[in-house]
Scaffold this active site. Structure first.
Site, short mmCIF file in Angstrom:
data_model
loop_
_atom_site.label_atom_id
_atom_site.label_comp_id
_atom_site.label_asym_id
_atom_site.label_seq_id
_atom_site.Cartn_x
_atom_site.Cartn_y
_atom_site.Cartn_z
N ASP A 66 0.86 -1.19 0.00
CA ASP A 66 0.00 0.00 0.00
C ASP A 66 0.89 1.23 0.00
O ASP A 66 1.02 1.94 0.99
CB ASP A 66 -0.90 -0.04 1.24
CG ASP A 66 -1.99 1.00 1.20
OD1 ASP A 66 -2.19 1.63 0.14
OD2 ASP A 66 -2.67 1.17 2.23
N LEU A 67 1.52 1.48 -1.14
CA LEU A 67 2.53 2.54 -1.24
C LEU A 67 1.95 3.83 -1.81
O LEU A 67 2.62 4.86 -1.83
CB LEU A 67 3.72 2.06 -2.08
CG LEU A 67 4.40 0.79 -1.54
CD1 LEU A 67 5.57 0.39 -2.42
CD2 LEU A 67 4.87 0.97 -0.09
N LYS A 68 0.73 3.77 -2.30
CA LYS A 68 0.00 4.94 -2.83
C LYS A 68 0.93 5.83 -3.65
O LYS A 68 1.15 7.00 -3.35
CB LYS A 68 -0.64 5.74 -1.68
CG LYS A 68 -1.72 4.96 -0.93
CD LYS A 68 -2.49 5.83 0.02
CE LYS A 68 -3.63 5.10 0.71
NZ LYS A 68 -3.19 4.14 1.73
N ILE A 72 5.75 11.65 -11.57
CA ILE A 72 5.72 11.69 -13.02
C ILE A 72 5.74 10.25 -13.53
O ILE A 72 6.23 9.34 -12.85
CB ILE A 72 6.89 12.51 -13.62
CG1 ILE A 72 8.24 11.90 -13.23
CG2 ILE A 72 6.80 13.97 -13.19
CD1 ILE A 72 9.41 12.50 -13.99
O1 C5P Z 1 -6.28 -0.83 11.79
P1 C5P Z 1 -7.28 -0.64 10.69
O2 C5P Z 1 -8.16 -1.86 10.49
O3 C5P Z 1 -8.06 0.64 10.80
O4 C5P Z 1 -6.36 -0.53 9.39
C1 C5P Z 1 -6.87 -0.21 8.13
C2 C5P Z 1 -5.76 -0.17 7.14
O5 C5P Z 1 -6.28 0.24 5.87
C3 C5P Z 1 -4.65 0.82 7.48
O6 C5P Z 1 -3.44 0.25 7.01
C4 C5P Z 1 -4.99 2.05 6.69
O7 C5P Z 1 -3.86 2.78 6.30
C5 C5P Z 1 -5.64 1.44 5.45
N1 C5P Z 1 -6.56 2.32 4.75
C6 C5P Z 1 -7.66 2.91 5.36
N2 C5P Z 1 -8.51 3.71 4.63
C7 C5P Z 1 -8.26 3.92 3.34
C8 C5P Z 1 -7.16 3.33 2.72
C9 C5P Z 1 -6.33 2.52 3.45
O8 C5P Z 1 -7.90 2.71 6.54
N3 C5P Z 1 -9.09 4.65 2.63
#
Ligand code: C5P
Length: 237
Positions: A66-68, A72
Protein backbone atom coordinates in the site's frame (compact mmCIF):
# COMPACT_ATOMS: atom_id res chain seq x y z
CA UNK A 1 -18.94 -9.07 -5.43
CA UNK A 2 -16.93 -9.58 -8.58
CA UNK A 3 -17.18 -12.69 -10.71
CA UNK A 4 -13.59 -13.57 -9.74
CA UNK A 5 -13.58 -16.63 -7.46
CA UNK A 6 -11.70 -15.98 -4.23
CA UNK A 7 -11.63 -18.25 -1.17
CA UNK A 8 -13.03 -16.71 2.07
CA UNK A 9 -9.58 -16.98 3.70
CA UNK A 10 -7.93 -15.07 0.88
CA UNK A 11 -10.53 -12.31 1.10
CA UNK A 12 -9.07 -11.28 4.46
CA UNK A 13 -6.02 -9.01 4.13
CA UNK A 14 -4.29 -8.23 7.42
CA UNK A 15 -2.69 -4.77 7.60
CA UNK A 16 0.76 -5.15 9.19
CA UNK A 17 0.87 -1.58 10.52
CA UNK A 18 3.74 -2.34 12.88
CA UNK A 19 6.99 -0.46 13.57
CA UNK A 20 9.51 -3.24 12.95
CA UNK A 21 10.10 -6.33 10.85
CA UNK A 22 10.66 -8.34 14.06
CA UNK A 23 7.14 -7.46 15.25
CA UNK A 24 5.70 -8.23 11.82
CA UNK A 25 7.47 -11.62 11.74
CA UNK A 26 6.04 -12.40 15.16
CA UNK A 27 2.50 -11.45 14.05
CA UNK A 28 2.73 -13.55 10.86
CA UNK A 29 3.98 -16.52 12.92
CA UNK A 30 1.09 -16.13 15.38
CA UNK A 31 -1.49 -15.96 12.59
CA UNK A 32 -0.01 -19.02 10.83
CA UNK A 33 -2.22 -20.66 8.20
CA UNK A 34 -5.25 -18.57 9.19
CA UNK A 35 -4.03 -15.61 7.11
CA UNK A 36 -2.67 -15.82 3.59
CA UNK A 37 -2.67 -12.14 2.54
CA UNK A 38 -0.82 -9.20 4.16
CA UNK A 39 -0.81 -5.45 3.54
CA UNK A 40 2.36 -3.48 4.10
CA UNK A 41 2.14 0.30 4.13
CA UNK A 42 4.29 3.30 4.98
CA UNK A 43 5.14 2.40 8.58
CA UNK A 44 6.58 -1.07 8.01
CA UNK A 45 7.61 -0.37 4.41
CA UNK A 46 9.99 2.39 5.49
CA UNK A 47 11.37 0.17 8.27
CA UNK A 48 12.64 -2.73 6.16
CA UNK A 49 9.17 -3.98 5.26
CA UNK A 50 9.72 -4.19 1.52
CA UNK A 51 12.40 -6.89 1.90
CA UNK A 52 10.09 -8.55 4.41
CA UNK A 53 7.27 -8.44 1.83
CA UNK A 54 9.56 -10.16 -0.66
CA UNK A 55 10.28 -12.91 1.90
CA UNK A 56 6.57 -13.33 2.60
CA UNK A 57 5.86 -13.74 -1.12
CA UNK A 58 8.69 -16.28 -1.45
CA UNK A 59 7.15 -18.16 1.49
CA UNK A 60 3.82 -18.47 -0.31
CA UNK A 61 1.88 -15.54 1.19
CA UNK A 62 0.24 -12.86 -0.93
CA UNK A 63 1.29 -9.27 -0.37
CA UNK A 64 -0.43 -5.94 -0.89
CA UNK A 65 2.05 -3.04 -1.00
CA UNK A 66 0.00 0.00 0.00
CA UNK A 67 2.53 2.54 -1.24
CA UNK A 68 0.00 4.94 -2.83
CA UNK A 69 2.41 5.98 -5.59
CA UNK A 70 2.04 9.30 -7.39
CA UNK A 71 4.80 11.00 -9.41
CA UNK A 72 5.72 11.69 -13.02
CA UNK A 73 5.00 8.69 -15.24
CA UNK A 74 8.63 7.71 -15.75
CA UNK A 75 9.29 7.58 -12.00
CA UNK A 76 6.10 5.64 -11.31
CA UNK A 77 6.91 3.15 -14.06
CA UNK A 78 10.40 2.46 -12.73
CA UNK A 79 9.05 2.12 -9.21
CA UNK A 80 6.49 -0.40 -10.39
CA UNK A 81 9.19 -2.42 -12.18
CA UNK A 82 10.95 -2.77 -8.80
CA UNK A 83 7.69 -3.72 -7.04
CA UNK A 84 7.11 -6.47 -9.64
CA UNK A 85 10.46 -8.00 -8.56
CA UNK A 86 9.22 -8.15 -4.94
CA UNK A 87 6.53 -10.64 -6.02
CA UNK A 88 3.67 -8.45 -4.76
CA UNK A 89 0.05 -9.22 -5.68
CA UNK A 90 -1.48 -5.73 -5.18
CA UNK A 91 0.02 -2.23 -5.34
CA UNK A 92 -1.84 1.04 -4.76
CA UNK A 93 -1.39 4.22 -6.81
CA UNK A 94 -3.32 7.47 -6.60
CA UNK A 95 -6.02 7.73 -9.24
CA UNK A 96 -4.38 10.26 -11.56
CA UNK A 97 -4.36 9.35 -15.26
CA UNK A 98 -0.60 9.62 -15.93
CA UNK A 99 0.19 7.68 -12.78
CA UNK A 100 -2.29 4.90 -13.52
CA UNK A 101 -1.22 4.60 -17.18
CA UNK A 102 2.47 4.38 -16.23
CA UNK A 103 1.81 1.78 -13.51
CA UNK A 104 -0.35 -0.40 -15.77
CA UNK A 105 2.20 -0.25 -18.58
CA UNK A 106 5.11 -1.12 -16.24
CA UNK A 107 3.44 -4.15 -14.68
CA UNK A 108 2.37 -5.61 -18.04
CA UNK A 109 3.03 -9.35 -18.27
CA UNK A 110 3.41 -9.74 -14.50
CA UNK A 111 0.86 -10.99 -11.95
CA UNK A 112 0.93 -7.62 -10.10
CA UNK A 113 -2.46 -5.92 -9.92
CA UNK A 114 -2.71 -2.14 -9.72
CA UNK A 115 -5.35 -0.70 -7.39
CA UNK A 116 -6.49 2.92 -7.59
CA UNK A 117 -6.99 5.09 -4.51
CA UNK A 118 -9.62 7.68 -5.49
CA UNK A 119 -10.43 10.05 -2.61
CA UNK A 120 -8.97 9.14 0.78
CA UNK A 121 -11.71 8.15 3.22
CA UNK A 122 -10.47 10.77 5.71
CA UNK A 123 -11.64 13.49 3.25
CA UNK A 124 -15.16 14.85 3.68
CA UNK A 125 -16.91 17.21 1.23
CA UNK A 126 -15.22 20.30 2.74
CA UNK A 127 -11.77 18.71 2.47
CA UNK A 128 -12.47 17.78 -1.16
CA UNK A 129 -13.49 21.38 -1.95
CA UNK A 130 -10.41 22.73 -0.11
CA UNK A 131 -8.23 20.46 -2.26
CA UNK A 132 -9.65 22.16 -5.35
CA UNK A 133 -12.18 19.61 -6.55
CA UNK A 134 -15.73 20.38 -7.66
CA UNK A 135 -18.68 18.47 -6.16
CA UNK A 136 -18.91 16.08 -3.25
CA UNK A 137 -16.43 13.44 -2.14
CA UNK A 138 -18.81 10.79 -3.49
CA UNK A 139 -19.01 12.56 -6.89
CA UNK A 140 -15.23 12.54 -7.09
CA UNK A 141 -14.98 8.89 -6.06
CA UNK A 142 -17.41 8.04 -8.87
CA UNK A 143 -15.66 10.22 -11.47
CA UNK A 144 -12.17 9.00 -10.61
CA UNK A 145 -13.34 5.37 -10.54
CA UNK A 146 -14.91 5.70 -14.00
CA UNK A 147 -11.68 7.17 -15.30
CA UNK A 148 -9.57 4.44 -13.62
CA UNK A 149 -11.74 1.69 -15.12
CA UNK A 150 -11.62 3.28 -18.58
CA UNK A 151 -7.81 3.16 -18.33
CA UNK A 152 -7.90 -0.56 -17.46
CA UNK A 153 -7.21 -0.45 -13.73
CA UNK A 154 -7.33 -3.85 -11.94
CA UNK A 155 -9.22 -2.71 -8.84
CA UNK A 156 -10.26 0.12 -6.56
CA UNK A 157 -9.69 0.75 -2.87
CA UNK A 158 -12.96 2.03 -1.43
CA UNK A 159 -15.03 2.20 1.71
CA UNK A 160 -17.69 -0.50 1.96
CA UNK A 161 -20.28 2.29 1.71
CA UNK A 162 -18.97 2.98 -1.81
CA UNK A 163 -18.85 -0.67 -2.95
CA UNK A 164 -22.50 -0.81 -4.05
CA UNK A 165 -22.10 2.39 -6.10
CA UNK A 166 -18.81 1.23 -7.62
CA UNK A 167 -19.68 -2.36 -8.56
CA UNK A 168 -21.59 -1.37 -11.74
CA UNK A 169 -18.68 0.91 -12.71
CA UNK A 170 -16.02 -1.71 -11.92
CA UNK A 171 -17.96 -4.54 -13.55
CA UNK A 172 -17.42 -8.18 -12.58
CA UNK A 173 -13.75 -8.36 -13.55
CA UNK A 174 -12.25 -5.76 -11.20
CA UNK A 175 -11.75 -6.09 -7.48
CA UNK A 176 -13.06 -3.77 -4.76
CA UNK A 177 -10.75 -3.71 -1.75
CA UNK A 178 -12.18 -2.28 1.47
CA UNK A 179 -10.52 -1.07 4.68
CA UNK A 180 -12.43 0.31 7.66
CA UNK A 181 -13.75 -3.10 8.69
CA UNK A 182 -14.70 -3.75 12.28
CA UNK A 183 -16.09 -7.04 13.61
CA UNK A 184 -19.12 -6.21 15.77
CA UNK A 185 -18.03 -5.27 19.29
CA UNK A 186 -14.49 -4.17 18.40
CA UNK A 187 -13.18 -0.60 18.87
CA UNK A 188 -13.53 1.68 15.83
CA UNK A 189 -10.30 3.59 16.62
CA UNK A 190 -9.93 6.54 14.23
CA UNK A 191 -12.07 4.93 11.51
CA UNK A 192 -15.33 6.86 11.11
CA UNK A 193 -17.18 4.94 8.41
CA UNK A 194 -16.98 1.33 9.45
CA UNK A 195 -18.77 -1.88 8.47
CA UNK A 196 -18.75 -5.43 9.74
CA UNK A 197 -17.12 -8.10 7.56
CA UNK A 198 -20.53 -9.58 6.68
CA UNK A 199 -22.01 -6.19 5.72
CA UNK A 200 -18.98 -5.33 3.57
CA UNK A 201 -19.21 -8.63 1.65
CA UNK A 202 -22.97 -8.09 1.21
CA UNK A 203 -22.23 -4.56 -0.11
CA UNK A 204 -20.04 -6.04 -2.85
CA UNK A 205 -16.48 -5.80 -1.51
CA UNK A 206 -14.13 -8.56 -2.68
CA UNK A 207 -11.27 -8.13 -0.21
CA UNK A 208 -11.44 -6.78 3.34
CA UNK A 209 -8.45 -5.05 4.94
CA UNK A 210 -8.33 -5.43 8.72
CA UNK A 211 -5.54 -4.08 10.90
CA UNK A 212 -5.85 -3.23 14.57
CA UNK A 213 -8.84 -5.46 15.44
CA UNK A 214 -6.48 -8.37 14.68
CA UNK A 215 -2.99 -7.04 15.39
CA UNK A 216 -3.93 -5.49 18.75
CA UNK A 217 -6.01 -8.46 19.93
CA UNK A 218 -4.87 -10.69 22.79
CA UNK A 219 -5.44 -13.68 20.52
CA UNK A 220 -5.02 -12.43 16.92
CA UNK A 221 -5.46 -15.88 15.38
CA UNK A 222 -8.89 -16.48 16.91
CA UNK A 223 -10.10 -13.00 15.87
CA UNK A 224 -8.86 -13.66 12.32
CA UNK A 225 -10.53 -17.10 12.28
CA UNK A 226 -13.83 -15.53 13.37
CA UNK A 227 -13.59 -12.94 10.56
CA UNK A 228 -12.87 -15.66 7.96
CA UNK A 229 -15.91 -17.58 9.23
CA UNK A 230 -18.06 -14.43 8.97
CA UNK A 231 -16.78 -13.78 5.41
CA UNK A 232 -17.45 -17.39 4.48
CA UNK A 233 -21.05 -17.27 5.72
CA UNK A 234 -21.70 -13.90 4.02
CA UNK A 235 -20.13 -14.98 0.71
CA UNK A 236 -22.43 -18.03 0.52
CA UNK A 237 -25.58 -15.93 0.78
O1 C5P B 1 -6.28 -0.83 11.79
P1 C5P B 1 -7.28 -0.64 10.69
O2 C5P B 1 -8.16 -1.86 10.49
O3 C5P B 1 -8.06 0.64 10.80
O4 C5P B 1 -6.36 -0.53 9.39
C1 C5P B 1 -6.87 -0.21 8.13
C2 C5P B 1 -5.76 -0.17 7.14
O5 C5P B 1 -6.28 0.24 5.87
C3 C5P B 1 -4.65 0.82 7.48
O6 C5P B 1 -3.44 0.25 7.01
C4 C5P B 1 -4.99 2.05 6.69
O7 C5P B 1 -3.86 2.78 6.30
C5 C5P B 1 -5.64 1.44 5.45
N1 C5P B 1 -6.56 2.32 4.75
C6 C5P B 1 -7.66 2.91 5.36
N2 C5P B 1 -8.51 3.71 4.63
C7 C5P B 1 -8.26 3.92 3.34
C8 C5P B 1 -7.16 3.33 2.72
C9 C5P B 1 -6.33 2.52 3.45
O8 C5P B 1 -7.90 2.71 6.54
N3 C5P B 1 -9.09 4.65 2.63
Amino acid sequence: MSAIRISPRERLIVALDLPSVAMAEDMVARLGDTVSFYKIGYQLGYAGGLSFAEQLAKGGKKTFLDLKLHDIGNTVGRGVESVVKLGATFLTVHAYPQTMKAALEARRGSPLKILAVTILTSYNDDDVREAGYVGTARDQVRRKSEQACALGIDGIVCSAEESAMLRPIAGPGRVLVTPGIRPSGSASGDQKRIMTPAAAIAAGSDYLVVGRPITEAGDPKSVAEAIVAEISAAAER
